[in-house]
Design a protein around this motif. Structure first.
Motif, short mmCIF file in Angstrom:
data_model
loop_
_atom_site.label_atom_id
_atom_site.label_comp_id
_atom_site.label_asym_id
_atom_site.label_seq_id
_atom_site.Cartn_x
_atom_site.Cartn_y
_atom_site.Cartn_z
N VAL A 42 0.50 -0.95 0.05
CA VAL A 42 0.01 -0.72 -0.04
C VAL A 42 0.67 1.23 -0.17
O VAL A 42 1.87 0.98 0.94
CB VAL A 42 -1.09 -0.29 1.08
CG1 VAL A 42 -1.53 1.08 1.50
CG2 VAL A 42 -1.92 -0.98 1.39
N GLU A 43 0.60 1.94 -0.59
CA GLU A 43 0.86 3.11 -0.85
C GLU A 43 0.28 4.29 -0.39
O GLU A 43 -0.97 4.72 -0.50
CB GLU A 43 1.00 3.94 -1.98
CG GLU A 43 2.80 5.77 -2.13
CD GLU A 43 2.80 5.92 -3.73
OE1 GLU A 43 2.88 6.99 -4.20
OE2 GLU A 43 2.89 5.29 -4.32
N LYS A 44 0.15 5.18 0.96
CA LYS A 44 -0.37 5.85 1.69
C LYS A 44 -1.18 6.97 0.96
O LYS A 44 -0.13 7.65 0.33
CB LYS A 44 0.47 6.64 2.92
CG LYS A 44 0.75 5.87 3.63
CD LYS A 44 -1.00 5.12 4.64
CE LYS A 44 -0.46 4.84 6.31
NZ LYS A 44 -2.43 4.82 6.76
N LYS A 45 -2.00 7.12 1.24
CA LYS A 45 -2.47 8.65 0.44
C LYS A 45 -3.47 9.27 1.19
O LYS A 45 -4.29 8.38 2.57
CB LYS A 45 -3.51 7.88 -0.63
CG LYS A 45 -2.68 7.57 -2.31
CD LYS A 45 -4.15 7.49 -4.10
CE LYS A 45 -3.00 6.72 -4.28
NZ LYS A 45 -3.98 5.67 -5.67
N LYS A 46 -3.57 10.12 1.04
CA LYS A 46 -4.28 11.41 2.07
C LYS A 46 -5.95 11.74 1.66
O LYS A 46 -5.83 11.90 0.52
CB LYS A 46 -3.62 12.85 2.52
CG LYS A 46 -3.12 13.03 3.15
CD LYS A 46 -2.06 13.94 4.04
CE LYS A 46 -0.99 13.74 3.86
NZ LYS A 46 -0.48 15.50 4.87
N LEU A 47 -6.78 11.09 3.05
CA LEU A 47 -8.40 11.93 1.82
C LEU A 47 -8.28 13.13 1.87
O LEU A 47 -9.02 13.19 1.00
CB LEU A 47 -9.23 11.01 2.78
CG LEU A 47 -9.90 9.72 3.42
CD1 LEU A 47 -10.67 9.45 4.23
CD2 LEU A 47 -10.26 9.47 1.99
N SER A 48 -7.63 14.19 2.21
CA SER A 48 -7.53 15.46 1.80
C SER A 48 -7.23 15.85 0.46
O SER A 48 -7.61 16.76 0.24
CB SER A 48 -6.83 16.19 3.00
OG SER A 48 -5.48 16.08 2.93
N GLU A 49 -6.52 15.12 -0.23
CA GLU A 49 -6.21 15.01 -1.23
C GLU A 49 -7.62 14.05 -2.65
O GLU A 49 -6.90 14.61 -4.23
CB GLU A 49 -5.08 14.54 -2.18
CG GLU A 49 -3.85 14.88 -1.21
CD GLU A 49 -3.01 14.35 -1.12
OE1 GLU A 49 -2.65 13.23 -1.90
OE2 GLU A 49 -1.73 14.63 -0.34
N THR A 50 -8.60 14.20 -1.81
CA THR A 50 -9.79 13.38 -2.55
C THR A 50 -10.88 13.75 -2.64
O THR A 50 -10.88 15.57 -1.97
CB THR A 50 -10.05 12.06 -2.68
OG1 THR A 50 -10.44 11.88 -1.38
CG2 THR A 50 -8.60 11.07 -2.41
N SER A 51 -11.83 13.69 -3.37
CA SER A 51 -13.08 14.13 -3.45
C SER A 51 -14.00 14.62 -2.38
O SER A 51 -14.87 14.81 -2.17
CB SER A 51 -14.15 13.93 -5.31
OG SER A 51 -14.25 12.84 -4.56
N GLY A 52 -13.24 13.36 -1.58
CA GLY A 52 -14.52 13.00 0.06
C GLY A 52 -13.28 13.82 1.32
O GLY A 52 -13.99 13.26 2.33
#
Length: 121
Positions: free
Chosen positions: A27-37
């Motif tokens: 898994v490569e960590k992604k932030k939810l703040s960078e998505t539409s959510g």
């Protein structure tokens, strides 16, 4: 001093569990703040915190350790569960939600199996 060492030990354990599960799952960590959510995640977190603070009033007055443990387990399940659902909906391709679910299970097991509370006295 015991409380501080206990908390630091638990945080290190949870950090290692998160890192190991991410490495195993690739898994490569992604932030939810960078998505539409971004807004849904923010409002969900605020709502969960407000509900926690409101119900904390009732959790503190009771002297039952079992009720207090159940209270914390419920709050942590809501917090990590909401996070896993948001990750599943908005960043499904990274499979990061599986790592969050593993962390949720480990946190619940740790809270459930704590027999010695250094912060109790």
């Amino acid at each position: 001093m015991e409380l501080l060492l206990f908390i630091i030990g638990l945080l290190i354990l949870l950090f290692l569990i998160d890192r190991i599960s991410n490495k195993i799952l690739g898994v490569e960590k992604k932030k939810l703040s960078e998505t539409s959510g971004k807004n849904v995640d923010r409002w969900g977190g605020i709502t969960t915190l407000i509900l926690f603070l409101i119900t904390q009033w009732f959790g503190i007055t009771n002297e039952s350790d079992t009720l207090r443990m159940s209270y914390w387990m419920t709050y942590l399940a809501f917090l990590f569960g909401f996070q896993a659902i948001m990750e599943y909906i908005f960043i499904k391709e990274s499979r990061q939600y599986i790592s969050t679910i593993i962390l949720l299970i480990m946190v619940l097991l740790i809270v459930y199996n704590i027999d010695y509370y250094p912060f109790k006295d």
